[in-house]
Design an enzyme around this catalytic site. Structure first.
Site, PDB file in Angstrom:
ATOM      1  N   TYR A 203     -11.912 -32.226  25.656  1.00 54.58           N
ATOM      2  CA  TYR A 203     -11.346 -33.373  26.148  1.00 54.58           C
ATOM      3  C   TYR A 203     -10.143 -33.327  26.831  1.00 54.58           C
ATOM      4  O   TYR A 203      -9.007 -32.483  26.081  1.00 54.58           O
ATOM      5  CB  TYR A 203     -11.215 -34.426  24.737  1.00 54.58           C
TER       6      TYR A 203
ATOM      7  N   SER B 290     -16.127 -29.309  21.534  1.00 53.35           N
ATOM      8  CA  SER B 290     -16.035 -30.600  21.434  1.00 53.35           C
ATOM      9  C   SER B 290     -16.590 -31.420  22.284  1.00 53.35           C
ATOM     10  O   SER B 290     -17.757 -31.737  22.690  1.00 53.35           O
ATOM     11  CB  SER B 290     -14.435 -30.401  21.541  1.00 53.35           C
ATOM     12  N   GLN B 291     -15.632 -32.199  23.252  1.00 51.57           N
ATOM     13  CA  GLN B 291     -16.556 -32.946  24.245  1.00 51.57           C
ATOM     14  C   GLN B 291     -17.163 -32.221  25.196  1.00 51.57           C
ATOM     15  O   GLN B 291     -18.479 -32.711  25.419  1.00 51.57           O
ATOM     16  CB  GLN B 291     -15.113 -33.489  25.389  1.00 51.57           C
TER      17      GLN B 291
ATOM     18  N   ASP C 137     -13.226 -30.336   9.705  1.00 53.47           N
ATOM     19  CA  ASP C 137     -12.926 -31.031  11.012  1.00 53.47           C
ATOM     20  C   ASP C 137     -12.657 -32.660  10.938  1.00 53.47           C
ATOM     21  O   ASP C 137     -13.582 -33.373  10.864  1.00 53.47           O
ATOM     22  CB  ASP C 137     -14.088 -30.709  12.011  1.00 53.47           C
TER      23      ASP C 137
ATOM     24  N   HIS D  14     -10.920 -28.109  13.873  1.00 50.41           N
ATOM     25  CA  HIS D  14     -11.634 -28.678  14.901  1.00 50.41           C
ATOM     26  C   HIS D  14     -11.574 -27.151  15.947  1.00 50.41           C
ATOM     27  O   HIS D  14     -12.588 -27.127  16.850  1.00 50.41           O
ATOM     28  CB  HIS D  14     -10.999 -29.605  15.627  1.00 50.41           C
TER      29      HIS D  14
END
Length: 322
Positions: free
Chosen positions: A92, A187-188, A273, A303
Site C-alpha cells: 500500500y 500486504s496489499q 501483526d 507486519h
C-alpha cells in the site's frame, strides 16, 4: 505488541463471516470482459540501468478501462529461451520504484514483472508513474474508501483488473514462459495476488505474504491501524452507510477470491501483526480452494512478517513450481 488475536490453534480453523455476493462471479467476468475490449498494447522499452547481469524493460499496457499502467520487466541478461515468470504486486502506497531496484527474482533465473499500482507510489520507496484517472464520490484520504458507494466505482475494481492485465502483458513477452507463471506480493500486494489467483485459472503458484484486503468485516472492526482504519473513519462521518460499504467491500474480499484459487499456494502470517491481523490472513488461507497449500507463521513478528527468512522460504518452495 503482544499477541492480540485468536490463539494459533483457533486461527488454523477460523473461517470468515464474509458472504460472497450472489453475482460475484458474473461481476468479475463482466469486468474483465469489458477491459479486454481494449487492446492490451503491451510495450517493452529497454532501459540502461547500468546492470550487467539483468536486463530491464520499461513496460506499459492497457489496464482497467484501457488506462495506461506502468511496470518493470527484469530478465536475466543471459536468457535466450523463455524463463519462468514471477509477477509481483506492491504494498500500500508504494510504486514500481527505479529500474535497478529489487533484482532478487531476475537473479534467480526468472523473469520478474512488477506492476505499478495506479494512483499510488508516493508513500514509500522509489515512486510510481501510473495515474488513476477515475474520480469518486466523497472518500476518506487514502484508497480504501474511493468509490465505496458502489462496487462498479470502487478503487480496487480497477486495481484487480490492472493486475490480471499485468499477467497478460508479462506473458506476452517472448522471453517469459506463460506456462510457468507465479504471482506474489506482500500486504496489499498479497491481497492482489490472492485476487489474481482467483481470477486467472492457469497459474503455477501463488505466494501472498501477510496479505491485506482479507475478511473485511473482521479486519475493519478488529484493528485501528491504517489502512483498514480508513473505512471506520469514513463511516464515522457517513453515518448509516455501514451496510452499503460492506456490500461493496464484499466484491473485493480476498476470502472470496481464495475460494476460487486452485494453484499451489504459500501464505505467511505474523501473530503480532496489527496491520493485517492474523485471523484475516488465516481466513483467506483456510478458504483457499487448492489442496496444495501451506502457511508460514512468524510468532513474534508484526507486519514485517518473516522478512528475509521468508524470502528464503519462498525461493526454496518455488523450485518445485517455476
Amino acid at each position: 505488541m503482544a499477541l492480540f488475536d485468536l490463539p494459533l490453534d483457533e486461527l488454523r480453523d477460523y473461517r470468515s463471516d464474509s458472504v460472497a455476493p450472489e453475482d460475484f462471479d458474473d461481476f468479475w467476468a463482466r469486468t474483465l470482459e469489458e477491459s479486454r475490449e481494449f487492446d492490451l498494447d503491451a510495450r517493452f522499452e529497454p532501459v540502461d540501468a547500468g546492470l550487467s547481469t539483468v536486463h530491464v524493460y520499461d513496460v506499459s499496457f492497457a489496464g482497467f478501462g484501457g488506462h495506461p499502467v506502468k511496470g518493470w520487466l527484469r530478465l536475466p541478461a543471459d536468457a535466450k529461451e523463455p524463463v519462468p515468470l514471477v509477477v509481483e504486486f506492491l504494498g500500500y502506497g508504494g510504486g514500481r520504484g527505479l529500474p535497478h531496484e529489487d533484482l532478487l527474482w531476475a537473479s534467480s533465473g526468472r523473469a520478474h514483472f512488477v506492476m505499478d499500482t495506479r494512483g499510488q507510489g508516493s508513500g514509500w520507496g522509489g515512486g510510481g508513474g501510473t495515474a488513476d484517472p477515475v474520480g469518486s464520490a466523497p472518500a476518506y484520504p487514502g484508497f480504501m474508501t474511493r468509490g465505496i458507494d458502489a462496487p462498479e466505482n470502487y478503487y480496487y475494481r480497477r486495481v484487480f483488473t490492472d493486475a490480471v492485465r499485468a499477467v497478460e502483458a508479462a506473458r506476452s513477452h517472448p522471453l517469459t514462459d506463460a506456462s510457468r507463471t507465479v504471482v506474489l506480493g506482500g500486504s496489499q500486494g498479497g491481497g492482489i495476488s490472492i485476487a489474481v489467483g482467483g481470477l486467472v485459472p492457469d497459474l503455477v503458484a501463488v505466494a501472498p505474504d501477510v496479505p491485506f484486503l482479507c475478511d473485511f468485516p473482521r479486519a475493519t472492526t478488529l484493528t485501528d491501524r491504517h489502512p483498514y482504519r480508513e473505512v471506520g473513519l469514513y463511516l464515522r462521518t457517513h453515518r448509516g452507510r455501514t451496510e452499503e460499504a460492506l456490500r461493496t467491500l464484499s466484491y473485493f474480499d480476498a476470502v472470496h477470491f481464495a475460494a476460487r484459487g486452485r494453484a499451489p499456494a504459500l501464505f505467511s502470517a505474523a501473530l503480532e501483526d496489527q496491520t493485517c491481523p492474523p485471523s484475516t490472513v488465516f481466513a483467506a488461507f483456510n478458504a483457499w480452494a487448492g489442496s496444495d497449500k501451506a502457511i508460514e507463521v512468524y510468532d513474534f513478528n508484526d507486519h514485517e512478517g518473516g522478512g528475509p527468512q521468508h524470502v528464503a522460504a519462498k525461493l526454496r518452495w518455488l523450485r518445485s513450481y517455476a
